[in-house]
Design an enzyme around this catalytic site. Sequence first.
Site, PDB file in Angstrom:
ATOM      1  N   GLY A  74       0.800  -1.235   0.000  1.00 16.11           N
ATOM      2  CA  GLY A  74       0.000   0.000   0.000  1.00 16.11           C
ATOM      3  C   GLY A  74       0.823   1.271   0.000  1.00 16.11           C
ATOM      4  O   GLY A  74       0.282   2.360  -0.226  1.00 16.11           O
ATOM      5  N   GLY A  75       2.123   1.176   0.295  1.00 18.39           N
ATOM      6  CA  GLY A  75       3.006   2.329   0.190  1.00 18.39           C
ATOM      7  C   GLY A  75       2.630   3.475   1.109  1.00 18.39           C
ATOM      8  O   GLY A  75       1.970   3.291   2.140  1.00 18.39           O
TER       9      GLY A  75
ATOM     10  N   CYS B 110       0.620   5.953   0.500  1.00 17.16           N
ATOM     11  CA  CYS B 110      -0.804   6.274   0.443  1.00 17.16           C
ATOM     12  C   CYS B 110      -1.596   5.579   1.556  1.00 17.16           C
ATOM     13  O   CYS B 110      -2.265   6.234   2.353  1.00 17.16           O
ATOM     14  CB  CYS B 110      -1.336   5.886  -0.932  1.00 17.16           C
TER      15      CYS B 110
ATOM     16  N   GLY C 256      14.930  -3.948  -2.963  1.00 10.10           N
ATOM     17  CA  GLY C 256      15.357  -4.307  -4.317  1.00 10.10           C
ATOM     18  C   GLY C 256      16.250  -3.251  -4.941  1.00 10.10           C
ATOM     19  O   GLY C 256      16.028  -2.049  -4.770  1.00 10.10           O
TER      20      GLY C 256
ATOM     21  N   ASP D  32       5.169   8.686  -7.972  1.00 10.42           N
ATOM     22  CA  ASP D  32       5.945   9.800  -7.406  1.00 10.42           C
ATOM     23  C   ASP D  32       7.370   9.865  -7.944  1.00 10.42           C
ATOM     24  O   ASP D  32       7.981  10.930  -7.969  1.00 10.42           O
ATOM     25  CB  ASP D  32       6.035   9.662  -5.874  1.00 10.42           C
TER      26      ASP D  32
ATOM     27  N   ILE E 161       7.766  20.472   3.624  1.00  6.78           N
ATOM     28  CA  ILE E 161       8.301  21.312   2.542  1.00  6.78           C
ATOM     29  C   ILE E 161       8.321  20.576   1.202  1.00  6.78           C
ATOM     30  O   ILE E 161       8.928  21.046   0.249  1.00  6.78           O
ATOM     31  CB  ILE E 161       9.726  21.811   2.886  1.00  6.78           C
TER      32      ILE E 161
ATOM     33  N   HIS F 208     -31.038  19.099  -7.879  1.00  4.67           N
ATOM     34  CA  HIS F 208     -31.205  20.247  -6.982  1.00  4.67           C
ATOM     35  C   HIS F 208     -31.762  19.767  -5.644  1.00  4.67           C
ATOM     36  O   HIS F 208     -32.628  18.907  -5.640  1.00  4.67           O
ATOM     37  CB  HIS F 208     -32.183  21.250  -7.612  1.00  4.67           C
TER      38      HIS F 208
HETATM   39  P1  FAD Z   1       4.601   5.131  -2.687  1.00  2.00           P
HETATM   40  O1  FAD Z   1       3.237   5.174  -2.158  1.00  2.00           O
HETATM   41  O2  FAD Z   1       5.642   5.994  -2.073  1.00  2.00           O
HETATM   42  O3  FAD Z   1       5.063   3.621  -2.630  1.00  2.00           O
HETATM   43  C1  FAD Z   1       6.360   3.234  -2.915  1.00  2.00           C
HETATM   44  C2  FAD Z   1       6.571   1.851  -2.321  1.00  2.00           C
HETATM   45  O4  FAD Z   1       7.804   1.362  -2.752  1.00  2.00           O
HETATM   46  C3  FAD Z   1       6.621   1.867  -0.789  1.00  2.00           C
HETATM   47  O5  FAD Z   1       5.782   0.862  -0.287  1.00  2.00           O
HETATM   48  C4  FAD Z   1       8.088   1.600  -0.475  1.00  2.00           C
HETATM   49  O6  FAD Z   1       8.256   0.928   0.747  1.00  2.00           O
HETATM   50  C5  FAD Z   1       8.483   0.751  -1.663  1.00  2.00           C
HETATM   51  N1  FAD Z   1       9.905   0.804  -1.989  1.00  2.00           N
HETATM   52  C6  FAD Z   1      10.656   1.905  -2.223  1.00  2.00           C
HETATM   53  N2  FAD Z   1      11.915   1.556  -2.558  1.00  2.00           N
HETATM   54  C7  FAD Z   1      11.950   0.206  -2.532  1.00  2.00           C
HETATM   55  C8  FAD Z   1      12.964  -0.735  -2.798  1.00  2.00           C
HETATM   56  N3  FAD Z   1      14.182  -0.376  -3.176  1.00  2.00           N
HETATM   57  N4  FAD Z   1      12.667  -2.046  -2.677  1.00  2.00           N
HETATM   58  C9  FAD Z   1      11.425  -2.428  -2.300  1.00  2.00           C
HETATM   59  N5  FAD Z   1      10.419  -1.593  -2.050  1.00  2.00           N
HETATM   60  C10 FAD Z   1      10.678  -0.278  -2.170  1.00  2.00           C
HETATM   61  N6  FAD Z   1      -2.094  11.643  -2.620  1.00  2.00           N
HETATM   62  C11 FAD Z   1      -3.363  11.734  -3.044  1.00  2.00           C
HETATM   63  O7  FAD Z   1      -3.639  11.481  -4.215  1.00  2.00           O
HETATM   64  N7  FAD Z   1      -4.373  12.086  -2.183  1.00  2.00           N
HETATM   65  C12 FAD Z   1      -4.130  12.376  -0.895  1.00  2.00           C
HETATM   66  O8  FAD Z   1      -5.051  12.691  -0.150  1.00  2.00           O
HETATM   67  C13 FAD Z   1      -2.799  12.296  -0.413  1.00  2.00           C
HETATM   68  N8  FAD Z   1      -2.521  12.552   0.864  1.00  2.00           N
HETATM   69  C14 FAD Z   1      -1.241  12.427   1.307  1.00  2.00           C
HETATM   70  C15 FAD Z   1      -0.971  12.702   2.640  1.00  2.00           C
HETATM   71  C16 FAD Z   1       0.315  12.600   3.126  1.00  2.00           C
HETATM   72  C17 FAD Z   1       0.596  12.893   4.564  1.00  2.00           C
HETATM   73  C18 FAD Z   1       1.367  12.172   2.251  1.00  2.00           C
HETATM   74  C19 FAD Z   1       2.774  12.023   2.750  1.00  2.00           C
HETATM   75  C20 FAD Z   1       1.105  11.899   0.926  1.00  2.00           C
HETATM   76  C21 FAD Z   1      -0.197  12.034   0.441  1.00  2.00           C
HETATM   77  N9  FAD Z   1      -0.502  11.788  -0.896  1.00  2.00           N
HETATM   78  C22 FAD Z   1      -1.789  11.908  -1.338  1.00  2.00           C
HETATM   79  C23 FAD Z   1       0.536  11.377  -1.868  1.00  2.00           C
HETATM   80  C24 FAD Z   1       0.473   9.874  -2.123  1.00  2.00           C
HETATM   81  O9  FAD Z   1       0.615   9.186  -0.914  1.00  2.00           O
HETATM   82  C25 FAD Z   1       1.559   9.491  -3.104  1.00  2.00           C
HETATM   83  O10 FAD Z   1       1.459  10.276  -4.257  1.00  2.00           O
HETATM   84  C26 FAD Z   1       1.434   8.023  -3.503  1.00  2.00           C
HETATM   85  O11 FAD Z   1       1.542   7.184  -2.379  1.00  2.00           O
HETATM   86  C27 FAD Z   1       2.517   7.678  -4.510  1.00  2.00           C
HETATM   87  O12 FAD Z   1       2.393   6.345  -4.868  1.00  2.00           O
HETATM   88  P2  FAD Z   1       3.622   5.520  -5.443  1.00  2.00           P
HETATM   89  O13 FAD Z   1       3.095   4.167  -5.739  1.00  2.00           O
HETATM   90  O14 FAD Z   1       4.293   6.282  -6.502  1.00  2.00           O
HETATM   91  O15 FAD Z   1       4.685   5.464  -4.244  1.00  2.00           O
END
Ligand code: FAD
Length: 470
Positions: A42-43, A45, A117, A312, A270, A444
């Site tokens: 789930g990362g 998110c 990885g 991201d 930031i 409405h």
């Molecule tokens: P991520 O969710 O960052 O997942 C990356 C995954 O890769 C992670 O599980 C990590 O552990 C894994 N990983 C990284 N490197 C390695 C490696 N070398 N080997 C194995 N695993 C690895 N977005 C919205 O759209 N709506 C929102 O309301 C929102 N609210 C947010 C609130 C907060 C406080 C934060 C911090 C972010 C928010 N975001 C929101 C942004 C959103 O969480 C991210 O844009 C989204 O999670 C990106 O998804 P992703 O799959 O690119 O990466």
Amino acid sequence: MTKTIRTEVVVLGAGPGGYTAAFRAADLGLKTLLIEKNSSLGGVCLNTGCIPSKALLHVSKVMSEINELKEHHVDLGAGIPNLISVRQWVESIIDKLTFGLKNMAKKRRIEIIYGYGKFTSSNEIEVNNDGGITIIKFNSAIIATGSHASKLPLLPDDPRIMNSTDALLLKNIPKRMLVIGGGIIGLEMATIYASLGCKITIVEIMESLIPECDKDIIRPLVRRIKKKYENIYLKTKVISVIPKENKIKVILEGKNVPENDQFDAILVAIGRTPNGNKVDVGKAGIQVDKNGFIATNNQQQTNIPNIYAIGDVTHLPMLAHKATYEGKLAAEHIAGHQVNIKNKIIPSVAYTDPEIAWVGLSETEAKLRNIDYGKGVFPWSANGRSLALARDEGLTKILFDKLTNKIIGAAIVGTNAGDLISECALAIEMGSDAKDIARTIHPHPTLSETVAMAAEVFEGTITDLYIPKR
Ligand code: FAD
């Protein structure tokens, strides 16, 4: 002992981008493997971003509404909620969702390899799980490693200085908190902490909060939070931070701001840094820019054609729905589908109170790019539903191309703006013009009527406002 696995598709990172890509690839019949360094899928998110923050914002909304009713002498008696119970509730939501993901991965026969990885070549990733090594040999790979919270180099190590992940743990509610960064994450966290009794000061280096959004849309939010927060310092820089025994001293530089102030905690919001530099992509020949972003083409391919990047780690905006969208594109392209998305329509939402949402071109951008546009703006003070909700500060603004009358952008501030913006995103995707939107019958009384009425304002057919003829 080193284990070697061969697969058609490997996805590195199981955030919303990664698990979506893996699920889609498996559904398209490809042998798929997912690598994740954390114990849960789930990362950011699901675990430390969208979901926990929105659960806490719900608590915050209920708290604010109860407090606002007190102003009308309706006392529902709630004080500050028990933080343990709030944390447990948030954890239960995360558990439910991550369990669901694991289950869905299993049903799709996706193998999950836990560990960190790194690329060793353009056809091989090495996963390290506490010294246990697995070599993954792949035909195609999707990099979905996400991002991490950016650090301010001048900040000392101190448990009272938090990033969003720390702040979401809600360990305690400080009396006074400085939020460094007036973007979406900083403002959402400020909303949560303020409703739990914390006095908030926001410092933002730019001249406006959420600088990427138009100022007229930000204004109703600023008007409301100015009453609730201690201070909002714009065009202001944090020069240094000095931890003391009881407080943290902060030196500020800006116009009409105190030279220094003292806080019980600091939240640093930031921005976020992409994780493109952390997985040895150089060994696969993949180019990364100096910020850590991996560039892709319209099919999400990096400069190495069998390796894709999504979410991201690719480019701004860093949003979950962008990551999932790109995850599907990458998986489909690997499966041989025609994919060529030149212009992604990505809505952005700040789940503040009021919410702020925008999609497509902003008015500021349209002016900068000399685009010949017209606009329709509908004030929510003329919308029955917003009056019935006692929240009439909203505004719906739609930009149209003057030549074709087609919608090119929209921005909304007000209750549920985040839900309302989807109609505008769909309208842009469908190439709708002002008439299409204005003549779509909206139910409405709803807030969605403001979208049709903004289009009517542009068309000059509005009856819910009186606009004298020029
Ligand atoms: P991520 O969710 O960052 O997942 C990356 C995954 O890769 C992670 O599980 C990590 O552990 C894994 N990983 C990284 N490197 C390695 C490696 N070398 N080997 C194995 N695993 C690895 N977005 C919205 O759209 N709506 C929102 O309301 C929102 N609210 C947010 C609130 C907060 C406080 C934060 C911090 C972010 C928010 N975001 C929101 C942004 C959103 O969480 C991210 O844009 C989204 O999670 C990106 O998804 P992703 O799959 O690119 O990466």
